[in-house]
Motif scaffolding. Structure first.
Motif, PDB file in Angstrom:
ATOM      1  N   ASP A   1      13.860  -6.179  -8.407  1.00  0.00           N
ATOM      2  CA  ASP A   1      12.641  -5.267  -7.795  1.00  0.00           C
ATOM      3  C   ASP A   1      13.507  -4.242  -6.850  1.00  0.00           C
ATOM      4  O   ASP A   1      13.547  -3.176  -6.354  1.00  0.00           O
ATOM      5  N   TRP A   2      13.757  -4.440  -5.995  1.00  0.00           N
ATOM      6  CA  TRP A   2      14.728  -3.733  -5.171  1.00  0.00           C
ATOM      7  C   TRP A   2      16.159  -2.697  -5.602  1.00  0.00           C
ATOM      8  O   TRP A   2      15.470  -1.634  -5.446  1.00  0.00           O
ATOM      9  N   GLN A   3      16.718  -3.416  -6.179  1.00  0.00           N
ATOM     10  CA  GLN A   3      17.299  -1.721  -7.049  1.00  0.00           C
ATOM     11  C   GLN A   3      16.722  -1.209  -8.046  1.00  0.00           C
ATOM     12  O   GLN A   3      16.750  -0.089  -8.115  1.00  0.00           O
ATOM     13  N   LEU A   4      15.555  -1.810  -8.296  1.00  0.00           N
ATOM     14  CA  LEU A   4      15.078  -1.082  -9.468  1.00  0.00           C
ATOM     15  C   LEU A   4      14.365   0.184  -9.147  1.00  0.00           C
ATOM     16  O   LEU A   4      14.665   1.242  -9.073  1.00  0.00           O
ATOM     17  N   HIS A   5      13.873   0.087  -7.798  1.00  0.00           N
ATOM     18  CA  HIS A   5      13.204   0.672  -7.096  1.00  0.00           C
ATOM     19  C   HIS A   5      14.075   1.955  -6.038  1.00  0.00           C
ATOM     20  O   HIS A   5      13.589   3.301  -6.468  1.00  0.00           O
ATOM     21  N   LEU A  57      17.257   8.354  -8.217  1.00  0.00           N
ATOM     22  CA  LEU A  57      17.439   9.399  -9.574  1.00  0.00           C
ATOM     23  C   LEU A  57      15.829  10.783  -9.474  1.00  0.00           C
ATOM     24  O   LEU A  57      16.102  11.890  -9.909  1.00  0.00           O
ATOM     25  N   SER A  58      15.058  11.184  -8.393  1.00  0.00           N
ATOM     26  CA  SER A  58      14.623  11.642  -7.949  1.00  0.00           C
ATOM     27  C   SER A  58      14.987  12.939  -6.871  1.00  0.00           C
ATOM     28  O   SER A  58      15.639  12.752  -6.608  1.00  0.00           O
ATOM     29  N   PRO A  59      14.563  14.008  -7.409  1.00  0.00           N
ATOM     30  CA  PRO A  59      15.412  15.461  -6.783  1.00  0.00           C
ATOM     31  C   PRO A  59      15.314  15.496  -5.389  1.00  0.00           C
ATOM     32  O   PRO A  59      15.709  16.376  -4.514  1.00  0.00           O
ATOM     33  N   ASN A  60      13.578  14.908  -5.240  1.00  0.00           N
ATOM     34  CA  ASN A  60      14.093  14.026  -3.775  1.00  0.00           C
ATOM     35  C   ASN A  60      14.074  13.023  -3.337  1.00  0.00           C
ATOM     36  O   ASN A  60      13.870  12.616  -3.136  1.00  0.00           O
ATOM     37  N   PRO A  61      15.302  13.055  -2.069  1.00  0.00           N
ATOM     38  CA  PRO A  61      16.360  12.612  -1.081  1.00  0.00           C
ATOM     39  C   PRO A  61      15.484  11.988  -0.048  1.00  0.00           C
ATOM     40  O   PRO A  61      15.767  10.572  -0.321  1.00  0.00           O
ATOM     41  N   VAL A  62      14.345  12.304  -0.236  1.00  0.00           N
ATOM     42  CA  VAL A  62      13.498  11.643   1.034  1.00  0.00           C
ATOM     43  C   VAL A  62      12.885  10.450   0.678  1.00  0.00           C
ATOM     44  O   VAL A  62      12.473   9.185   1.658  1.00  0.00           O
ATOM     45  N   TYR A  63      13.008  10.197  -0.623  1.00  0.00           N
ATOM     46  CA  TYR A  63      12.086   8.659  -0.684  1.00  0.00           C
ATOM     47  C   TYR A  63      13.492   7.831  -1.075  1.00  0.00           C
ATOM     48  O   TYR A  63      12.436   6.477  -0.718  1.00  0.00           O
ATOM     49  N   LEU A  64      14.391   8.116  -0.694  1.00  0.00           N
ATOM     50  CA  LEU A  64      15.309   7.212  -0.995  1.00  0.00           C
ATOM     51  C   LEU A  64      15.876   6.725   0.464  1.00  0.00           C
ATOM     52  O   LEU A  64      16.095   5.306   0.986  1.00  0.00           O
ATOM     53  N   LEU A  65      15.558   7.802   0.928  1.00  0.00           N
ATOM     54  CA  LEU A  65      15.607   7.413   2.811  1.00  0.00           C
ATOM     55  C   LEU A  65      15.220   6.599   3.405  1.00  0.00           C
ATOM     56  O   LEU A  65      15.474   5.835   3.941  1.00  0.00           O
ATOM     57  N   ILE A  66      13.891   6.778   2.699  1.00  0.00           N
ATOM     58  CA  ILE A  66      12.339   5.966   3.191  1.00  0.00           C
ATOM     59  C   ILE A  66      12.734   4.403   2.685  1.00  0.00           C
ATOM     60  O   ILE A  66      12.739   3.455   3.814  1.00  0.00           O
ATOM     61  N   LEU A  67      13.578   4.356   1.174  1.00  0.00           N
ATOM     62  CA  LEU A  67      13.413   3.017   1.279  1.00  0.00           C
ATOM     63  C   LEU A  67      14.601   2.216   1.661  1.00  0.00           C
ATOM     64  O   LEU A  67      14.899   0.667   2.401  1.00  0.00           O
ATOM     65  N   GLU A  92       0.553  -1.119  -0.236  1.00  0.00           N
ATOM     66  CA  GLU A  92       0.423  -0.359  -0.103  1.00  0.00           C
ATOM     67  C   GLU A  92       0.708   1.043  -0.181  1.00  0.00           C
ATOM     68  O   GLU A  92       0.705   2.386  -0.358  1.00  0.00           O
ATOM     69  N   LEU A  93       2.166   1.071   0.737  1.00  0.00           N
ATOM     70  CA  LEU A  93       2.831   2.367   0.927  1.00  0.00           C
ATOM     71  C   LEU A  93       3.625   2.457  -0.326  1.00  0.00           C
ATOM     72  O   LEU A  93       3.711   3.648  -0.776  1.00  0.00           O
ATOM     73  N   ARG A  94       3.980   1.680  -0.893  1.00  0.00           N
ATOM     74  CA  ARG A  94       4.469   1.669  -2.642  1.00  0.00           C
ATOM     75  C   ARG A  94       3.777   2.487  -3.668  1.00  0.00           C
ATOM     76  O   ARG A  94       3.805   2.932  -4.501  1.00  0.00           O
ATOM     77  N   ILE A  95       1.739   2.395  -3.401  1.00  0.00           N
ATOM     78  CA  ILE A  95       1.153   2.696  -4.465  1.00  0.00           C
ATOM     79  C   ILE A  95       1.365   4.971  -4.349  1.00  0.00           C
ATOM     80  O   ILE A  95       1.221   4.968  -5.185  1.00  0.00           O
ATOM     81  N   SER A  96       1.343   4.388  -2.777  1.00  0.00           N
ATOM     82  CA  SER A  96       1.769   5.901  -3.230  1.00  0.00           C
ATOM     83  C   SER A  96       2.934   7.079  -3.736  1.00  0.00           C
ATOM     84  O   SER A  96       3.035   7.986  -3.743  1.00  0.00           O
ATOM     85  N   LEU A  97       3.971   5.746  -3.066  1.00  0.00           N
ATOM     86  CA  LEU A  97       5.857   6.704  -3.156  1.00  0.00           C
ATOM     87  C   LEU A  97       6.380   6.606  -4.761  1.00  0.00           C
ATOM     88  O   LEU A  97       6.308   6.825  -5.467  1.00  0.00           O
ATOM     89  N   SER A  98       6.187   4.736  -4.491  1.00  0.00           N
ATOM     90  CA  SER A  98       6.711   5.084  -6.278  1.00  0.00           C
ATOM     91  C   SER A  98       6.242   5.940  -7.299  1.00  0.00           C
ATOM     92  O   SER A  98       6.800   5.838  -8.248  1.00  0.00           O
ATOM     93  N   PRO A  99       4.781   5.949  -8.156  1.00  0.00           N
ATOM     94  CA  PRO A  99       4.544   6.581  -9.528  1.00  0.00           C
ATOM     95  C   PRO A  99       5.423   7.881  -9.171  1.00  0.00           C
ATOM     96  O   PRO A  99       5.735   8.637 -10.216  1.00  0.00           O
ATOM     97  N   THR A 100       5.603   8.681  -8.186  1.00  0.00           N
ATOM     98  CA  THR A 100       5.573   9.765  -8.122  1.00  0.00           C
ATOM     99  C   THR A 100       7.580   9.890  -8.002  1.00  0.00           C
ATOM    100  O   THR A 100       7.944  10.657  -8.577  1.00  0.00           O
ATOM    101  N   TYR A 101       8.080   8.611  -7.772  1.00  0.00           N
ATOM    102  CA  TYR A 101       9.652   9.282  -8.120  1.00  0.00           C
ATOM    103  C   TYR A 101      10.188   7.864  -9.118  1.00  0.00           C
ATOM    104  O   TYR A 101      11.323   8.758  -9.533  1.00  0.00           O
ATOM    105  N   THR A 102       9.310   7.474  -9.858  1.00  0.00           N
ATOM    106  CA  THR A 102       9.270   6.266 -10.862  1.00  0.00           C
ATOM    107  C   THR A 102       8.633   7.819 -11.684  1.00  0.00           C
ATOM    108  O   THR A 102      10.207   7.945 -13.314  1.00  0.00           O
ATOM    109  N   LYS A 103       8.386   8.363 -11.813  1.00  0.00           N
ATOM    110  CA  LYS A 103       8.123   9.447 -12.546  1.00  0.00           C
ATOM    111  C   LYS A 103       8.732  11.124 -12.522  1.00  0.00           C
ATOM    112  O   LYS A 103       9.398  11.558 -13.315  1.00  0.00           O
TER     113      LYS A 103
END
Length: 227
Positions: free
Chosen positions: A142-146, A152-162, A100-111
């Motif tokens: 899958d882990w390496q991809l995400h 690659l997102s300008p927002n470093p918080v996504y990587l910190l969470i992962l 469920e968490l990935r539904i919120s986060l993944s589309p944004t950092y992938t975009k």
């Protein structure tokens, strides 16, 4: 290596909370009594209580015993990591929560990755053709991809969470990808996602990610219903 007394006591108290022996709103023993019970000095107990408070398990009160918190309301990312580290096998509900968490986060950092650094994003698929059809290979890919897309997102918080969930993510991934149908769906997704990057179709990249994250949750729930 022998575990430190403070680590052992911390784990005991967390397990007591998780197993309902200590409930939200209940007071712990006083420092002196805790020290006597666990046969350690008060400085060790003080260190344990400070750690537990930092991660939201308890609230300390000057001159009074600490009180157990509702960790779902007072905790943080490390609280979840500590919870899962105490389980030999990660409970199915936690996998559902992570999906469920990935539904919120993944589309944004992938975009974000497709928009800001598409060439580097494409390079994340370099080993896709060699992907073996087993749960460990899929979990690692899958882990390496995400992780790569989040970096690659300008927002470093996504990587910190992962990064907080690295070991847990891989273990959950192996459980998820133990089902052949889940690997099949994800393999098709990786192909489509790569194609969207190559075509520089940012909107399609985001849509694919959102749909697949939702699909993963549906597949996991369907698995539970079949068992």
């Amino acid at each position: 290596m022998k575990e430190r007394s403070s680590d052992v006591i911390e784990q005991r108290l967390i397990k007591s909370i998780l197993e309902g022996e200590l409930t939200a709103g209940e007071s712990l023993l006083a420092e002196r009594e805790l020290a006597s019970h666990h046969q350690v000095g008060r400085p060790t107990i003080r260190e344990v209580l400070q750690r537990l408070e930092k991660d939201g398990w308890i609230s300390t009160r000057k001159g009074m015993p600490a009180v157990v918190n509702d960790y779902w309301k007072h905790g943080n990312l490390m609280t979840i990591v500590r919870i899962l580290s105490l389980y030999k096998e990660i409970p199915d509900p936690f996998i559902e929560h992570m999906l469920e968490l990935r539904i919120s986060l993944s589309p944004t950092y992938t975009k974000d990755a497709a928009t800001s650094q598409p060439i580097k994003a494409i390079s994340l698929f370099a080993n896709l053709d060699e992907l073996e059809d087993d749960e460990q290979s899929f979990a690692m890919f899958d882990w390496q991809l995400h992780k790569g897309l989040a970096s690659l997102s300008p927002n470093p918080v996504y990587l910190l969470i992962l990064n907080s969930f690295q070991d847990i993510y891989i273990h959950m991934g192996m459980k998820y990808f133990s089902v052949p149908a889940h690997r099949k769906e994800s393999r098709a997704y990786y192909d489509l996602l790569l194609k969207s990057f190559l075509q520089n179709d940012v909107n399609e990249t985001e849509n694919l990610s959102r749909k697949m994250m939702a699909k993963s949750l549906e597949l996991w729930k369907a698995k539970d219903n079949e068992e």
